[in-house]
Design a protein around this motif. Structure first.
Motif, short mmCIF file in Angstrom:
data_model
loop_
_atom_site.label_atom_id
_atom_site.label_comp_id
_atom_site.label_asym_id
_atom_site.label_seq_id
_atom_site.Cartn_x
_atom_site.Cartn_y
_atom_site.Cartn_z
N HIS A 48 0.85 -1.19 0.00
CA HIS A 48 0.00 0.00 0.00
C HIS A 48 0.88 1.24 0.00
CE1 HIS A 48 -3.64 -2.31 0.84
NE2 HIS A 48 -2.94 -2.96 1.75
N GLU A 49 0.67 2.10 -0.96
CA GLU A 49 1.40 3.36 -1.03
C GLU A 49 0.80 4.33 -0.01
OE1 GLU A 49 3.90 6.32 -1.87
OE2 GLU A 49 4.10 4.29 -2.71
N PRO A 50 1.60 4.82 0.95
CA PRO A 50 1.06 5.72 1.98
C PRO A 50 0.32 6.93 1.42
CG PRO A 50 3.25 4.99 2.59
CD PRO A 50 3.00 4.50 1.19
N LYS A 51 0.83 7.52 0.35
CA LYS A 51 0.17 8.70 -0.22
C LYS A 51 -1.22 8.34 -0.76
CE LYS A 51 4.58 10.68 -1.31
NZ LYS A 51 5.59 10.93 -2.29
N GLU A 52 -1.33 7.16 -1.35
CA GLU A 52 -2.63 6.70 -1.86
C GLU A 52 -3.60 6.45 -0.70
OE1 GLU A 52 -3.90 6.42 -4.94
OE2 GLU A 52 -2.04 7.33 -5.68
N ARG A 60 -4.79 9.79 0.51
CA ARG A 60 -5.81 10.34 -0.40
C ARG A 60 -7.14 9.62 -0.21
NH1 ARG A 60 -1.29 11.35 -3.88
NH2 ARG A 60 -1.39 9.31 -4.86
N GLY A 114 1.70 14.33 -3.17
CA GLY A 114 2.93 13.78 -3.69
C GLY A 114 4.17 14.62 -3.50
N ASN A 145 7.41 16.28 -1.51
CA ASN A 145 8.39 15.84 -0.52
C ASN A 145 8.22 16.66 0.75
OD1 ASN A 145 10.56 14.94 0.96
ND2 ASN A 145 12.10 15.86 -0.36
N ILE A 185 1.86 7.75 8.80
CA ILE A 185 1.62 6.59 7.93
C ILE A 185 0.91 5.49 8.71
CG2 ILE A 185 2.78 4.73 6.68
CD1 ILE A 185 4.89 6.88 5.84
#
Length: 175
Positions: A4-8, A11, A41, A43, A57
């Motif tokens: 799992h991508e943390p940014k996803e 969102r 996205g 930094n 996270i």
């Protein structure tokens, strides 16, 4: 969170679950703008510490993956178990607070579907009330000891580790 991508996930929490960035900011102590930047996205490493990043996270993963994947009865059972195991509150005390028999609570701990809806509601309100008042002195912003691990099947080891180190300093505990 493997796979799992943390940014996803962030969102998803903001858009699909309608969690305001302002609320996440209050919970974590991370500015709302930094949270939004991370979701977009950008930094954010210069703006927050590695610990703050990992805590964010972990929280997002718990809310997006852990909460929806766990039955409400399992949550109540885990919190009840935390009250008895971590705080040493006897089942008898919980039963007196909730106007239930000790045997009812002990059976519920073994088999979540054993109580009627009315009794489950009474137990849930009681244990949640207790945990909310205990959390200010004991918890940070996460979940009761064992809650994150039990409800997320060990998916959040850092969260579980932080719970065992609950006495560490945290901005939300400062007065």
């Amino acid at each position: 969170m493997i796979g799992h991508e943390p940014k996803e996930l962030l969102r998803t929490l903001l858009n699909d679950y309608k969690m305001p960035a302002a609320s996440l900011s209050k919970i974590t102590g991370i500015s709302e703008q930094v949270i939004l930047d991370f979701a977009n996205g950008e930094n954010i490493q210069p703006a927050i510490t590695q610990t703050e990043m990992m805590d964010l996270i972990d929280l997002v993963g718990l809310l997006v993956i852990g909460v929806p994947s766990t039955d409400a009865n399992e949550r109540v059972s885990a919190i009840t178990q935390a009250l008895t195991d971590e705080f040493g509150i006897p089942v008898e005390t919980i039963s007196l607070f909730s106007n239930l028999e000790c045997e009812d609570i002990e059976e519920f701990m073994k088999e979540n579907a054993s109580l009627s809806i009315e009794k489950r509601y009474s137990l849930a309100v009681t244990v949640l009330f207790c945990i909310i008042y205990l959390k200010d002195d004991y918890f940070i912003y996460e979940t009761p000891p064992g809650f994150g691990f039990n409800l997320c099947n060990g998916a959040f080891p850092r969260l579980t580790k932080r719970l065992s180190n609950h006495a560490s300093a945290h901005p939300m505990l400062e007065t």
